[in-house]
Design a protein around this motif. Structure first.
Motif, PDB file in Angstrom:
ATOM      1  N   LYS A 175     -11.336  12.133  10.935  1.00 27.42           N
ATOM      2  CA  LYS A 175      -9.585  13.018  11.577  1.00 27.42           C
ATOM      3  C   LYS A 175      -9.087  12.859  10.293  1.00 27.42           C
ATOM      4  CE  LYS A 175     -11.258  13.714  15.930  1.00 27.42           C
ATOM      5  NZ  LYS A 175     -11.288  12.989  16.975  1.00 27.42           N
ATOM      6  N   LEU A 176      -8.647  11.990   8.605  1.00 24.89           N
ATOM      7  CA  LEU A 176      -8.391  11.574   7.871  1.00 24.89           C
ATOM      8  C   LEU A 176      -8.287  12.943   6.895  1.00 24.89           C
ATOM      9  CD1 LEU A 176      -6.932   8.095   9.258  1.00 24.89           C
ATOM     10  CD2 LEU A 176      -6.111  10.664   9.904  1.00 24.89           C
ATOM     11  N   LYS A 177      -9.174  13.593   6.324  1.00 20.67           N
ATOM     12  CA  LYS A 177      -9.753  13.836   5.649  1.00 20.67           C
ATOM     13  C   LYS A 177      -8.780  13.625   4.474  1.00 20.67           C
ATOM     14  CE  LYS A 177     -14.137  14.032   6.102  1.00 20.67           C
ATOM     15  NZ  LYS A 177     -14.863  11.946   6.278  1.00 20.67           N
ATOM     16  N   GLY A 178      -8.389  13.083   3.605  1.00 17.89           N
ATOM     17  CA  GLY A 178      -7.992  13.199   2.180  1.00 17.89           C
ATOM     18  C   GLY A 178      -6.253  12.888   2.083  1.00 17.89           C
ATOM     19  N   ILE A 179      -6.412  11.813   3.327  1.00 12.92           N
ATOM     20  CA  ILE A 179      -5.296  10.542   3.159  1.00 12.92           C
ATOM     21  C   ILE A 179      -5.660   9.595   2.999  1.00 12.92           C
ATOM     22  CG2 ILE A 179      -3.468   9.905   5.339  1.00 12.92           C
ATOM     23  CD1 ILE A 179      -4.080  12.745   6.981  1.00 12.92           C
ATOM     24  N   ALA A 180      -4.729   8.838   2.250  1.00 16.54           N
ATOM     25  CA  ALA A 180      -5.233   7.445   2.419  1.00 16.54           C
ATOM     26  C   ALA A 180      -5.050   6.040   3.373  1.00 16.54           C
ATOM     27  CB  ALA A 180      -3.990   6.722   0.655  1.00 16.54           C
ATOM     28  N   ILE A 181      -6.310   5.485   3.126  1.00 21.21           N
ATOM     29  CA  ILE A 181      -6.210   4.941   4.843  1.00 21.21           C
ATOM     30  C   ILE A 181      -6.027   3.268   4.017  1.00 21.21           C
ATOM     31  CG2 ILE A 181      -7.591   3.996   6.354  1.00 21.21           C
ATOM     32  CD1 ILE A 181      -8.342   6.999   6.898  1.00 21.21           C
ATOM     33  N   GLU A 182      -5.312   2.590   5.082  1.00 18.97           N
ATOM     34  CA  GLU A 182      -5.390   1.017   4.544  1.00 18.97           C
ATOM     35  C   GLU A 182      -4.914   0.558   6.126  1.00 18.97           C
ATOM     36  OE1 GLU A 182      -4.889  -2.771   2.828  1.00 18.97           O
ATOM     37  OE2 GLU A 182      -5.926  -0.914   2.272  1.00 18.97           O
ATOM     38  N   ALA A 183      -6.270  -0.356   5.861  1.00 19.21           N
ATOM     39  CA  ALA A 183      -6.254  -1.308   7.790  1.00 19.21           C
ATOM     40  C   ALA A 183      -6.403  -2.769   7.381  1.00 19.21           C
ATOM     41  CB  ALA A 183      -7.947  -1.204   8.761  1.00 19.21           C
ATOM     42  N   LEU A 184      -6.112  -3.818   7.968  1.00 19.96           N
ATOM     43  CA  LEU A 184      -5.968  -4.830   7.325  1.00 19.96           C
ATOM     44  C   LEU A 184      -7.116  -6.033   7.971  1.00 19.96           C
ATOM     45  CD1 LEU A 184      -2.442  -6.170   9.115  1.00 19.96           C
ATOM     46  CD2 LEU A 184      -3.034  -5.867   6.936  1.00 19.96           C
ATOM     47  N   PHE A 239       0.946  -0.990   0.222  1.00 19.75           N
ATOM     48  CA  PHE A 239      -0.175   0.041  -0.071  1.00 19.75           C
ATOM     49  C   PHE A 239       0.698   0.856  -0.486  1.00 19.75           C
ATOM     50  CE2 PHE A 239      -1.802   3.362   3.511  1.00 19.75           C
ATOM     51  CZ  PHE A 239      -3.263   3.308   2.347  1.00 19.75           C
ATOM     52  N   ALA A 240       1.928   1.218   1.069  1.00 11.18           N
ATOM     53  CA  ALA A 240       2.728   1.948   0.708  1.00 11.18           C
ATOM     54  C   ALA A 240       3.430   2.473  -0.346  1.00 11.18           C
ATOM     55  CB  ALA A 240       3.571   2.215   2.278  1.00 11.18           C
ATOM     56  N   LYS A 241       4.162   1.574  -0.795  1.00 12.11           N
ATOM     57  CA  LYS A 241       4.316   2.274  -2.199  1.00 12.11           C
ATOM     58  C   LYS A 241       3.755   2.931  -3.187  1.00 12.11           C
ATOM     59  CE  LYS A 241       7.403  -2.557  -1.334  1.00 12.11           C
ATOM     60  NZ  LYS A 241       8.003  -3.872  -1.529  1.00 12.11           N
ATOM     61  N   THR A 242       2.007   2.314  -3.482  1.00  9.70           N
ATOM     62  CA  THR A 242       1.841   2.768  -4.385  1.00  9.70           C
ATOM     63  C   THR A 242       1.866   4.858  -4.243  1.00  9.70           C
ATOM     64  OG1 THR A 242      -0.106   3.437  -3.310  1.00  9.70           O
ATOM     65  CG2 THR A 242       0.544   0.852  -4.597  1.00  9.70           C
ATOM     66  N   LEU A 243       1.893   4.712  -2.926  1.00 10.68           N
ATOM     67  CA  LEU A 243       1.775   6.356  -2.664  1.00 10.68           C
ATOM     68  C   LEU A 243       3.956   6.798  -2.636  1.00 10.68           C
ATOM     69  CD1 LEU A 243      -0.195   5.680   0.642  1.00 10.68           C
ATOM     70  CD2 LEU A 243      -0.561   6.511  -1.639  1.00 10.68           C
ATOM     71  N   GLN A 244       4.280   6.187  -2.388  1.00 11.08           N
ATOM     72  CA  GLN A 244       5.760   6.692  -2.953  1.00 11.08           C
ATOM     73  C   GLN A 244       6.122   7.194  -1.535  1.00 11.08           C
ATOM     74  OE1 GLN A 244       5.011   9.735  -6.680  1.00 11.08           O
ATOM     75  NE2 GLN A 244       5.897   8.126  -7.491  1.00 11.08           N
ATOM     76  N   VAL A 245       5.989   6.696  -0.710  1.00 13.64           N
ATOM     77  CA  VAL A 245       6.095   7.232   0.634  1.00 13.64           C
ATOM     78  C   VAL A 245       7.952   7.744   1.143  1.00 13.64           C
ATOM     79  CG1 VAL A 245       6.479   6.372   3.646  1.00 13.64           C
ATOM     80  CG2 VAL A 245       4.489   6.145   1.322  1.00 13.64           C
ATOM     81  N   GLY A 274       8.022  18.597   2.716  1.00 15.41           N
ATOM     82  CA  GLY A 274       7.612  18.094   1.586  1.00 15.41           C
ATOM     83  C   GLY A 274       7.974  16.925   1.541  1.00 15.41           C
ATOM     84  N   GLN A 275       8.805  16.201   2.597  1.00 15.47           N
ATOM     85  CA  GLN A 275       8.548  14.469   2.208  1.00 15.47           C
ATOM     86  C   GLN A 275       7.566  14.066   2.629  1.00 15.47           C
ATOM     87  OE1 GLN A 275      11.364  13.757   5.859  1.00 15.47           O
ATOM     88  NE2 GLN A 275      12.404  12.389   4.563  1.00 15.47           N
ATOM     89  N   ARG A 276       7.619  13.313   1.909  1.00 14.92           N
ATOM     90  CA  ARG A 276       5.706  12.354   2.056  1.00 14.92           C
ATOM     91  C   ARG A 276       5.612  11.371   2.790  1.00 14.92           C
ATOM     92  NH1 ARG A 276       3.457  12.711  -2.778  1.00 14.92           N
ATOM     93  NH2 ARG A 276       2.963  10.883  -2.737  1.00 14.92           N
ATOM     94  N   VAL A 277       5.120  11.179   3.945  1.00 17.72           N
ATOM     95  CA  VAL A 277       4.846  10.943   5.141  1.00 17.72           C
ATOM     96  C   VAL A 277       3.759   9.896   5.286  1.00 17.72           C
ATOM     97  CG1 VAL A 277       4.193  10.861   7.594  1.00 17.72           C
ATOM     98  CG2 VAL A 277       5.627  12.929   5.885  1.00 17.72           C
ATOM     99  N   LEU A 278       4.244   8.191   6.035  1.00 14.93           N
ATOM    100  CA  LEU A 278       3.043   7.622   6.495  1.00 14.93           C
ATOM    101  C   LEU A 278       3.159   7.482   7.822  1.00 14.93           C
ATOM    102  CD1 LEU A 278       1.088   5.512   4.717  1.00 14.93           C
ATOM    103  CD2 LEU A 278       3.239   3.931   5.945  1.00 14.93           C
ATOM    104  N   VAL A 279       1.734   8.167   8.175  1.00 17.29           N
ATOM    105  CA  VAL A 279       1.522   7.619   9.358  1.00 17.29           C
ATOM    106  C   VAL A 279       1.132   6.101   9.853  1.00 17.29           C
ATOM    107  CG1 VAL A 279       1.132   9.890  10.802  1.00 17.29           C
ATOM    108  CG2 VAL A 279      -0.619   8.390   9.445  1.00 17.29           C
TER     109      VAL A 279
END
Length: 171
Positions: A158-167, A43-49, A111-116
């Motif tokens: 609370k995470l509008k506009g952020i791509a989310i993945e949950a197992l 999932f994260a790879k598709t976002l270029q984290v 500008g760094q691309r962050v995944l939380v």
């Protein structure tokens, strides 16, 4: 993959009426833990984290191996007063009161691309504060990854506009 088969339900923990979703069986199963991290990494790879941030303590068991798998850095998010260098902080709302999270002031580049990443998305308070910390330093939060999402608590709001993945998602 049947992620829920490795998430144990513990009724009345930490108090009566709460159904706790325990990830320790998933963590203890090496192949399943590896598969969980690999799934979130895809999932994260598709976002270029470029970097992963995770709040203590369970965010570390998701975020740090995820960063390692991706070959990117990991930024630990700590409770107030736990980091040794200059920090930025965010106060956020708990069910009863407030708390403060911090990261080092030099933890991210603008500008760094962050995944939380964290173990659980519930009300979104902790992860929302983590996103705010990233943005304070100019980070671009592009995604959020979790082992579990409790949909009824609407943390996603609370995470509008952020791509989310949950197992595993529970209503």
């Amino acid at each position: 993959m049947d992620w829920k088969s490795k998430i144990r339900d513990i009724p009345d923990f930490p108090q009566p009426g709460i159904l706790f979703r325990d990830i320790t069986p998933l963590l203890a199963d090496g192949p399943m833990y590896h598969a969980a991290i690999a799934h979130l990494a895809d999932f994260a790879k598709t976002l270029q984290v470029e970097v992963v941030m995770g709040p203590e303590a369970r965010g570390y068991v998701v975020g740090a191996p995820l960063a390692h798998h991706l070959g990117v850095g990991f930024v630990p998010v700590r409770k107030k007063g736990k980091l040794p260098a200059e920090t930025v902080s965010v106060e956020y709302q708990l069910e009863y009161g407030t708390d403060v999270l911090e990261i080092h002031k030099d933890a991210l580049r603008p500008g760094q691309r962050v995944l939380v990443a964290d173990d659980l998305l519930a009300t979104g308070g902790t992860i929302g504060a983590t996103v705010e910390l990233a943005r304070k330093l100019g980070g671009q939060v592009v995604g959020a990854a979790f082992f579990i999402e409790l949909q009824a608590l609407r943390g996603r709001d609370k995470l509008k506009g952020i791509a989310i993945e949950a197992l595993a998602q529970y209503s």
